[in-house]
Design an enzyme around this catalytic site. Sequence first.
Site, PDB file in Angstrom:
ATOM      1  N   GLU A 155       3.833  -9.150  -2.492  1.00 32.04           N
ATOM      2  CA  GLU A 155       3.497  -9.990  -1.334  1.00 32.04           C
ATOM      3  C   GLU A 155       3.163 -11.393  -1.821  1.00 32.04           C
ATOM      4  O   GLU A 155       2.324 -11.558  -2.709  1.00 32.04           O
ATOM      5  CB  GLU A 155       2.287  -9.415  -0.581  1.00 32.04           C
ATOM      6  N   ALA A 167     -10.355 -18.994   4.160  1.00 27.15           N
ATOM      7  CA  ALA A 167     -10.171 -17.575   3.806  1.00 27.15           C
ATOM      8  C   ALA A 167     -11.087 -17.175   2.639  1.00 27.15           C
ATOM      9  O   ALA A 167     -11.654 -16.082   2.638  1.00 27.15           O
ATOM     10  CB  ALA A 167      -8.713 -17.306   3.452  1.00 27.15           C
TER      11      ALA A 167
HETATM   12  P1  0O2 Z   1      -6.871  -7.051  -1.137  1.00 28.96           P
HETATM   13  O1  0O2 Z   1      -6.461  -5.905  -1.913  1.00 28.96           O
HETATM   14  O2  0O2 Z   1      -8.365  -7.227  -1.101  1.00 28.96           O
HETATM   15  O3  0O2 Z   1      -6.128  -8.307  -1.472  1.00 28.96           O
HETATM   16  P2  0O2 Z   1       0.298  -4.013   6.729  1.00 28.96           P
HETATM   17  O4  0O2 Z   1      -0.173  -2.683   7.208  1.00 28.96           O
HETATM   18  O5  0O2 Z   1       0.639  -4.035   5.259  1.00 28.96           O
HETATM   19  O6  0O2 Z   1       1.360  -4.628   7.610  1.00 28.96           O
HETATM   20  P3  0O2 Z   1      -2.128  -5.330   6.034  1.00 28.96           P
HETATM   21  O7  0O2 Z   1      -2.133  -4.655   4.744  1.00 28.96           O
HETATM   22  O8  0O2 Z   1      -3.410  -5.255   6.807  1.00 28.96           O
HETATM   23  O9  0O2 Z   1      -0.947  -4.907   6.988  1.00 28.96           O
HETATM   24  O10 0O2 Z   1      -1.678  -6.719   5.661  1.00 28.96           O
HETATM   25  P4  0O2 Z   1      -1.970  -8.109   6.266  1.00 28.96           P
HETATM   26  O11 0O2 Z   1      -2.989  -8.042   7.350  1.00 28.96           O
HETATM   27  O12 0O2 Z   1      -0.670  -8.741   6.548  1.00 28.96           O
HETATM   28  O13 0O2 Z   1      -2.621  -8.805   5.015  1.00 28.96           O
HETATM   29  C1  0O2 Z   1      -3.784  -8.318   4.384  1.00 28.96           C
HETATM   30  C2  0O2 Z   1      -4.269  -9.396   3.428  1.00 28.96           C
HETATM   31  O14 0O2 Z   1      -4.304 -10.654   4.111  1.00 28.96           O
HETATM   32  C3  0O2 Z   1      -5.691  -9.158   2.973  1.00 28.96           C
HETATM   33  O15 0O2 Z   1      -5.677  -8.429   1.806  1.00 28.96           O
HETATM   34  C4  0O2 Z   1      -6.219 -10.566   2.748  1.00 28.96           C
HETATM   35  O16 0O2 Z   1      -5.768 -11.085   1.505  1.00 28.96           O
HETATM   36  C5  0O2 Z   1      -5.526 -11.329   3.853  1.00 28.96           C
HETATM   37  N1  0O2 Z   1      -6.294 -11.305   5.106  1.00 28.96           N
HETATM   38  C6  0O2 Z   1      -5.916 -10.725   6.267  1.00 28.96           C
HETATM   39  N2  0O2 Z   1      -6.833 -10.916   7.223  1.00 28.96           N
HETATM   40  C7  0O2 Z   1      -7.816 -11.643   6.665  1.00 28.96           C
HETATM   41  C8  0O2 Z   1      -9.067 -12.162   7.171  1.00 28.96           C
HETATM   42  O17 0O2 Z   1      -9.447 -12.005   8.323  1.00 28.96           O
HETATM   43  N3  0O2 Z   1      -9.820 -12.882   6.276  1.00 28.96           N
HETATM   44  C9  0O2 Z   1      -9.439 -13.091   4.981  1.00 28.96           C
HETATM   45  N4  0O2 Z   1     -10.255 -13.806   4.185  1.00 28.96           N
HETATM   46  N5  0O2 Z   1      -8.277 -12.587   4.484  1.00 28.96           N
HETATM   47  C10 0O2 Z   1      -7.488 -11.879   5.309  1.00 28.96           C
HETATM   48  P5  0O2 Z   1      -6.658  -7.181   1.678  1.00 28.96           P
HETATM   49  O18 0O2 Z   1      -6.229  -6.121   2.617  1.00 28.96           O
HETATM   50  O19 0O2 Z   1      -8.061  -7.664   1.845  1.00 28.96           O
HETATM   51  O20 0O2 Z   1      -6.401  -6.618   0.285  1.00 28.96           O
END
Ligand code: 0O2
Length: 216
Positions: A155, A167
């Site tokens: 990703e 973020a």
């Molecule tokens: P990590 O491991 O801590 O980096 P999907 O089911 O794959 O389609 P998913 O996994 O929820 O959906 O993916 P999404 O929402 O596209 O992206 C998730 C990642 O985006 C997160 O990683 C964050 O890096 C970022 N992100 C998404 N929403 C937010 C938010 O509200 N605040 C912040 N700061 N970052 C966000 P993870 O899941 O934390 O994994």
Amino acid sequence: MLQEYYIHFDKITELKNEWVPFFKRYEMVLKELKSDFDILDLEWQAIYGYSPIENIKARLKQPISLLKKIERKGVPFEQEAINENIRDIAGIRIVTSFLDDVYMMLEHIKKREDLRIVEVKDYIQNPKPSGYRSLHVIVESKLILSDSVIWVPAEIQIRTLSMDFWASLEHKLQYKYKGMDEIPEEDREILKQVAVTSFTNDVKMNQLRKKLLHSS
Ligand code: 0O2
């Protein structure tokens, strides 16, 4: 967090010990992607004296975060299923200066023969309920091994300095409160307002750049 660690203790131990060869392909692809974008940054600086890339970070998904996602998506705890369904074990974050640079990076990625785009999630046009903005590009990246060629999921998150500021700090606050749901509603509203202000600043700076470029 500590409690979650203990709940998943056996699987975390398994991931850290027996799954080392499985994670190698993601480590390799991270090295390659990071190096490719670092080279691009150098090339743009050399040719134009300017690069839209402010910084690049690579991260391998933490076992606890991987396990939580496996559970949330109902993916079997098997390597093939995880490789198929969890696309962000290898993650690259590219921070750009201006808003237009984010989409310029996307165009660049589209042209690369070593990357196949699987999905583009535009959280800039469609921000998350939290206020989060970023462009997520799910790709498969070509990895040339000694006797085979494989395509590894990764990703690529692309966002401006302003989106990254929001973020990063919001993530720290979430960590402190152990999850977004636990942050009081009035404070979540403040976070959303800051996200909107950050984005307004992005739009203004982008417009200013366009104006200055056209007048020079
Ligand atoms: P990590 O491991 O801590 O980096 P999907 O089911 O794959 O389609 P998913 O996994 O929820 O959906 O993916 P999404 O929402 O596209 O992206 C998730 C990642 O985006 C997160 O990683 C964050 O890096 C970022 N992100 C998404 N929403 C937010 C938010 O509200 N605040 C912040 N700061 N970052 C966000 P993870 O899941 O934390 O994994």
